[in-house]
Design a protein around this motif. Sequence first.
Motif, PDB file in Angstrom:
ATOM      1  N   ALA A   1       0.838  -1.198   0.000  1.00  8.97           N
ATOM      2  CA  ALA A   1       0.000   0.000   0.000  1.00  8.97           C
ATOM      3  C   ALA A   1       0.870   1.244   0.000  1.00  8.97           C
ATOM      4  O   ALA A   1       2.004   1.226   0.487  1.00  8.97           O
ATOM      5  CB  ALA A   1      -0.911   0.002   1.228  1.00  8.97           C
TER       6      ALA A   1
ATOM      7  N   TYR B   1       2.282  -3.453   8.932  1.00  5.16           N
ATOM      8  CA  TYR B   1       2.951  -2.807   7.804  1.00  5.16           C
ATOM      9  C   TYR B   1       4.381  -2.400   8.142  1.00  5.16           C
ATOM     10  O   TYR B   1       4.634  -1.785   9.184  1.00  5.16           O
ATOM     11  CB  TYR B   1       2.182  -1.561   7.378  1.00  5.16           C
ATOM     12  CG  TYR B   1       0.854  -1.842   6.738  1.00  5.16           C
ATOM     13  CD1 TYR B   1       0.701  -1.867   5.356  1.00  5.16           C
ATOM     14  CD2 TYR B   1      -0.270  -2.090   7.522  1.00  5.16           C
ATOM     15  CE1 TYR B   1      -0.526  -2.126   4.764  1.00  5.16           C
ATOM     16  CE2 TYR B   1      -1.509  -2.351   6.944  1.00  5.16           C
ATOM     17  CZ  TYR B   1      -1.628  -2.369   5.565  1.00  5.16           C
ATOM     18  OH  TYR B   1      -2.845  -2.625   4.999  1.00  5.16           O
TER      19      TYR B   1
ATOM     20  N   ARG C   1      -2.044  -4.841  -4.452  1.00  6.52           N
ATOM     21  CA  ARG C   1      -2.351  -3.690  -3.601  1.00  6.52           C
ATOM     22  C   ARG C   1      -3.286  -4.121  -2.470  1.00  6.52           C
ATOM     23  O   ARG C   1      -4.216  -4.908  -2.682  1.00  6.52           O
ATOM     24  CB  ARG C   1      -3.042  -2.593  -4.414  1.00  6.52           C
ATOM     25  CG  ARG C   1      -2.167  -1.918  -5.459  1.00  6.52           C
ATOM     26  CD  ARG C   1      -1.172  -0.962  -4.842  1.00  6.52           C
ATOM     27  NE  ARG C   1      -0.519  -0.155  -5.846  1.00  6.52           N
ATOM     28  CZ  ARG C   1      -0.758   1.139  -6.041  1.00  6.52           C
ATOM     29  NH1 ARG C   1      -1.642   1.764  -5.295  1.00  6.52           N
ATOM     30  NH2 ARG C   1      -0.111   1.804  -6.971  1.00  6.52           N
ATOM     31  N   CYS C   2      -3.063  -3.577  -1.288  1.00  5.91           N
ATOM     32  CA  CYS C   2      -3.985  -3.798  -0.180  1.00  5.91           C
ATOM     33  C   CYS C   2      -5.298  -3.076  -0.492  1.00  5.91           C
ATOM     34  O   CYS C   2      -5.309  -2.056  -1.186  1.00  5.91           O
ATOM     35  CB  CYS C   2      -3.406  -3.267   1.124  1.00  5.91           C
ATOM     36  SG  CYS C   2      -1.830  -4.009   1.604  1.00  5.91           S
TER      37      CYS C   2
ATOM     38  N   ALA D   1      -8.230  -0.654  -0.622  1.00  9.50           N
ATOM     39  CA  ALA D   1      -8.309   0.759  -0.258  1.00  9.50           C
ATOM     40  C   ALA D   1      -9.294   0.957   0.875  1.00  9.50           C
ATOM     41  O   ALA D   1     -10.385   0.404   0.889  1.00  9.50           O
ATOM     42  CB  ALA D   1      -8.740   1.586  -1.468  1.00  9.50           C
TER      43      ALA D   1
ATOM     44  N   LEU E   1      -5.279   0.521   7.428  1.00  7.39           N
ATOM     45  CA  LEU E   1      -4.751   1.653   6.697  1.00  7.39           C
ATOM     46  C   LEU E   1      -5.000   2.944   7.465  1.00  7.39           C
ATOM     47  O   LEU E   1      -4.820   4.032   6.957  1.00  7.39           O
ATOM     48  CB  LEU E   1      -5.387   1.731   5.299  1.00  7.39           C
ATOM     49  CG  LEU E   1      -5.049   0.591   4.347  1.00  7.39           C
ATOM     50  CD1 LEU E   1      -5.693   0.832   2.992  1.00  7.39           C
ATOM     51  CD2 LEU E   1      -3.553   0.459   4.174  1.00  7.39           C
TER      52      LEU E   1
ATOM     53  N   GLN F   1      -5.788   6.890  -2.141  1.00  2.00           N
ATOM     54  CA  GLN F   1      -6.222   5.513  -1.901  1.00  2.00           C
ATOM     55  C   GLN F   1      -7.171   4.974  -2.963  1.00  2.00           C
ATOM     56  O   GLN F   1      -7.177   3.772  -3.228  1.00  2.00           O
ATOM     57  CB  GLN F   1      -6.851   5.391  -0.505  1.00  2.00           C
ATOM     58  CG  GLN F   1      -5.831   5.542   0.607  1.00  2.00           C
ATOM     59  CD  GLN F   1      -6.325   4.989   1.937  1.00  2.00           C
ATOM     60  OE1 GLN F   1      -7.318   4.269   2.002  1.00  2.00           O
ATOM     61  NE2 GLN F   1      -5.627   5.314   3.006  1.00  2.00           N
TER      62      GLN F   1
END
Length: 228
Positions: free
Chosen positions: A57, A76, A93-94, A96, A101, A136
């Motif tokens: 991310a 992370y 990708r993680c 959004a 996050l 994001q």
Amino acid sequence: MKLAALAALCVAGLASLANGYPIQKADVVNCRNGPSTSSGIVRTYSKGTQVKIDCQAPGTNIFGNAIWDKTSDGCYVADYYVKTGSDGYVAKRCSAGGQGLIGDDYPYKHNCGGVDPWNYYKCQCTSFVAWRINKQLGVKFHNQYKGTNWGNANSWDNAARTTHVPVNAKPVRGCVAQSNAGRYGHVAWVAKVSGSSVTIEEYNYLGKERYSTRTVPKSTFNYIHIKA
């Protein structure tokens, strides 16, 4: 003998890749609950530790690298400290707006004066959410998005309807929470949905030009789905 030695080296290399990627450049590296240096520390890795990457991310820029790796431990670590063999993405990708996050990665938090690239005043709720949408969701959102002036937070719901962006009472991760309360209204970023509650990230609400998070009833906001 040379062929046998070469085969052994190849096998060793494959074993290393299967075990993950090694931590480098620091004796101890923090693994956090979000892709930013302001997110809480979950655990640490020692130099040489092999970590498996579930997804990657964008986050706080570390020495020119803004990628963060979500490890199999669920936290992370800055990609700068992970020897992946690439300066770019090596995993998916993680999701959004997903849980984990959460964190203040807003680029103007130490420079709140003036107007941001999306034509909002820095460190206001609108600027923070515009940043989240761009970063994001990958949507080039700004104050004149789709040819309509979005203006203050209390006009975002009408602007969304005018531009056929969905507005409803059904929050999902990565949508915009919007309220018409107060003189200018308020917008925030939905980071988590749990039952009848939402966890939001926001600026300029609990403290002047400051980042905060809250968990509130779903009914507190309207929800704008920029990326339906």
